[in-house]
Design a protein around this motif. Sequence first.
Motif, PDB file in Angstrom:
ATOM      1  N   HIS A   1       6.546  10.043  -5.198  1.00  0.00           N
ATOM      2  CA  HIS A   1       7.522  11.016  -4.703  1.00  0.00           C
ATOM      3  C   HIS A   1       8.953  10.724  -5.150  1.00  0.00           C
ATOM      4  O   HIS A   1       9.883  11.401  -4.702  1.00  0.00           O
ATOM      5  CB  HIS A   1       7.445  11.090  -3.177  1.00  0.00           C
ATOM      6  CG  HIS A   1       6.202  11.777  -2.717  1.00  0.00           C
ATOM      7  ND1 HIS A   1       6.106  13.134  -2.598  1.00  0.00           N
ATOM      8  CD2 HIS A   1       4.993  11.289  -2.377  1.00  0.00           C
ATOM      9  CE1 HIS A   1       4.902  13.455  -2.201  1.00  0.00           C
ATOM     10  NE2 HIS A   1       4.196  12.352  -2.062  1.00  0.00           N
ATOM     11  N   GLY A   2       9.134   9.713  -5.977  1.00  0.00           N
ATOM     12  CA  GLY A   2      10.478   9.392  -6.445  1.00  0.00           C
ATOM     13  C   GLY A   2      11.386   8.941  -5.322  1.00  0.00           C
ATOM     14  O   GLY A   2      12.580   9.242  -5.321  1.00  0.00           O
ATOM     15  N   SER A   3      10.826   8.201  -4.368  1.00  0.00           N
ATOM     16  CA  SER A   3      11.573   7.790  -3.178  1.00  0.00           C
ATOM     17  C   SER A   3      12.298   6.466  -3.349  1.00  0.00           C
ATOM     18  O   SER A   3      12.858   5.951  -2.388  1.00  0.00           O
ATOM     19  CB  SER A   3      10.626   7.684  -1.975  1.00  0.00           C
ATOM     20  OG  SER A   3      10.037   8.930  -1.714  1.00  0.00           O
TER      21      SER A   3
ATOM     22  N   LEU B   1       0.808  -1.217   0.000  1.00  0.00           N
ATOM     23  CA  LEU B   1       0.000   0.000   0.000  1.00  0.00           C
ATOM     24  C   LEU B   1       0.846   1.275   0.000  1.00  0.00           C
ATOM     25  O   LEU B   1       0.380   2.317  -0.439  1.00  0.00           O
ATOM     26  CB  LEU B   1      -0.957  -0.001   1.195  1.00  0.00           C
ATOM     27  CG  LEU B   1      -2.100  -1.014   1.119  1.00  0.00           C
ATOM     28  CD1 LEU B   1      -2.894  -1.006   2.418  1.00  0.00           C
ATOM     29  CD2 LEU B   1      -2.998  -0.742  -0.077  1.00  0.00           C
ATOM     30  N   CYS B   2       2.071   1.189   0.483  1.00  0.00           N
ATOM     31  CA  CYS B   2       2.934   2.373   0.515  1.00  0.00           C
ATOM     32  C   CYS B   2       3.763   2.543  -0.763  1.00  0.00           C
ATOM     33  O   CYS B   2       4.320   3.615  -1.003  1.00  0.00           O
ATOM     34  CB  CYS B   2       3.841   2.335   1.739  1.00  0.00           C
ATOM     35  SG  CYS B   2       2.940   2.626   3.287  1.00  0.00           S
ATOM     36  N   LEU B   3       3.848   1.517  -1.585  1.00  0.00           N
ATOM     37  CA  LEU B   3       4.617   1.613  -2.837  1.00  0.00           C
ATOM     38  C   LEU B   3       4.149   2.742  -3.755  1.00  0.00           C
ATOM     39  O   LEU B   3       4.991   3.461  -4.314  1.00  0.00           O
ATOM     40  CB  LEU B   3       4.583   0.282  -3.588  1.00  0.00           C
ATOM     41  CG  LEU B   3       5.532  -0.802  -3.109  1.00  0.00           C
ATOM     42  CD1 LEU B   3       5.275  -2.099  -3.882  1.00  0.00           C
ATOM     43  CD2 LEU B   3       6.972  -0.378  -3.258  1.00  0.00           C
ATOM     44  N   PRO B   4       2.835   2.936  -3.947  1.00  0.00           N
ATOM     45  CA  PRO B   4       2.427   4.035  -4.833  1.00  0.00           C
ATOM     46  C   PRO B   4       2.901   5.403  -4.339  1.00  0.00           C
ATOM     47  O   PRO B   4       3.321   6.250  -5.132  1.00  0.00           O
ATOM     48  CB  PRO B   4       0.890   3.949  -4.831  1.00  0.00           C
ATOM     49  CG  PRO B   4       0.582   2.551  -4.456  1.00  0.00           C
ATOM     50  CD  PRO B   4       1.683   2.129  -3.531  1.00  0.00           C
ATOM     51  N   TRP B   5       2.844   5.631  -3.039  1.00  0.00           N
ATOM     52  CA  TRP B   5       3.295   6.900  -2.464  1.00  0.00           C
ATOM     53  C   TRP B   5       4.787   7.091  -2.710  1.00  0.00           C
ATOM     54  O   TRP B   5       5.229   8.172  -3.094  1.00  0.00           O
ATOM     55  CB  TRP B   5       2.984   6.931  -0.969  1.00  0.00           C
ATOM     56  CG  TRP B   5       3.424   8.169  -0.277  1.00  0.00           C
ATOM     57  CD1 TRP B   5       4.527   8.317   0.516  1.00  0.00           C
ATOM     58  CD2 TRP B   5       2.786   9.444  -0.301  1.00  0.00           C
ATOM     59  NE1 TRP B   5       4.608   9.606   0.984  1.00  0.00           N
ATOM     60  CE2 TRP B   5       3.546  10.318   0.490  1.00  0.00           C
ATOM     61  CE3 TRP B   5       1.652   9.934  -0.924  1.00  0.00           C
ATOM     62  CZ2 TRP B   5       3.204  11.639   0.679  1.00  0.00           C
ATOM     63  CZ3 TRP B   5       1.303  11.261  -0.731  1.00  0.00           C
ATOM     64  CH2 TRP B   5       2.082  12.097   0.060  1.00  0.00           C
ATOM     65  N   ALA B   6       5.554   6.028  -2.488  1.00  0.00           N
ATOM     66  CA  ALA B   6       7.001   6.108  -2.713  1.00  0.00           C
ATOM     67  C   ALA B   6       7.297   6.402  -4.179  1.00  0.00           C
ATOM     68  O   ALA B   6       8.154   7.242  -4.490  1.00  0.00           O
ATOM     69  CB  ALA B   6       7.670   4.805  -2.287  1.00  0.00           C
ATOM     70  N   GLN B   7       6.584   5.761  -5.086  1.00  0.00           N
ATOM     71  CA  GLN B   7       6.807   6.009  -6.509  1.00  0.00           C
ATOM     72  C   GLN B   7       6.389   7.419  -6.888  1.00  0.00           C
ATOM     73  O   GLN B   7       7.079   8.094  -7.646  1.00  0.00           O
ATOM     74  CB  GLN B   7       6.050   4.982  -7.358  1.00  0.00           C
ATOM     75  CG  GLN B   7       6.262   5.141  -8.839  1.00  0.00           C
ATOM     76  CD  GLN B   7       7.715   4.990  -9.257  1.00  0.00           C
ATOM     77  OE1 GLN B   7       8.482   4.279  -8.618  1.00  0.00           O
ATOM     78  NE2 GLN B   7       8.107   5.663 -10.320  1.00  0.00           N
TER      79      GLN B   7
ATOM     80  N   ALA C   1       7.822  14.834 -12.880  1.00  0.00           N
ATOM     81  CA  ALA C   1       7.135  13.545 -12.756  1.00  0.00           C
ATOM     82  C   ALA C   1       6.906  13.129 -11.315  1.00  0.00           C
ATOM     83  O   ALA C   1       6.205  12.152 -11.068  1.00  0.00           O
ATOM     84  CB  ALA C   1       7.924  12.468 -13.488  1.00  0.00           C
ATOM     85  N   THR C   2       7.501  13.821 -10.363  1.00  0.00           N
ATOM     86  CA  THR C   2       7.323  13.443  -8.965  1.00  0.00           C
ATOM     87  C   THR C   2       6.604  14.572  -8.229  1.00  0.00           C
ATOM     88  O   THR C   2       6.634  15.730  -8.644  1.00  0.00           O
ATOM     89  CB  THR C   2       8.666  13.163  -8.275  1.00  0.00           C
ATOM     90  OG1 THR C   2       9.508  14.306  -8.408  1.00  0.00           O
ATOM     91  CG2 THR C   2       9.346  11.953  -8.882  1.00  0.00           C
ATOM     92  N   ALA C   3       5.958  14.173  -7.145  1.00  0.00           N
ATOM     93  CA  ALA C   3       5.183  15.167  -6.365  1.00  0.00           C
ATOM     94  C   ALA C   3       6.096  16.070  -5.568  1.00  0.00           C
ATOM     95  O   ALA C   3       7.209  15.812  -5.289  1.00  0.00           O
ATOM     96  CB  ALA C   3       4.234  14.437  -5.433  1.00  0.00           C
TER      97      ALA C   3
END
Length: 160
Positions: free
Chosen positions: A66-68, A58-64, A158-160
């Motif tokens: 933000h380019g994390s 569930l946290c993978l989309p957030w990391a992607q 491309a990142t937030a």
Amino acid sequence: MPIILRRLAVLFAIAGCLSACLVAALVVVSIAGRSLMSAPIQGDVELTQFGIALAIALCLPWAQLHGSNIIVDFFTQRAGERTLRRLDAFGSLLLALMTGVLAWRTAVGAISVRDSFETTMILGLPMWITYAVLAPGLALTALIALVQMKLHLAGEQATA
């Protein structure tokens, strides 16, 4: 980045963090129960494995978003902006393909495990649920990566 993808990523990340917090509380209670009363929570390992896998997916989309993710730029330090955009687009495409395949195969696996009535060893919980809840996070990560690929190629942020 479309606002709907941002909002979904936030909701998924919140759910993932709640899952991780619940797992942490479960572990504390189980260890305390084992230490103080020789009575751990039955199936704590099964629940911990499920909860942490859910939190990660569930946290993978957030990391992607933000380019994390880890980026190794040792070989591209002197590359031009255009080359970097193309490499970032290619990386986003590869990630989208990988997480898309993982989402697809996880969903197919959930159906297969459901049809075989497989359950966990201690609690007897249906295993298909474990697989099924991982697929949405992986699918959203793939979708975000595809949008980021397009943005990289267009020269946009491309990142937030």
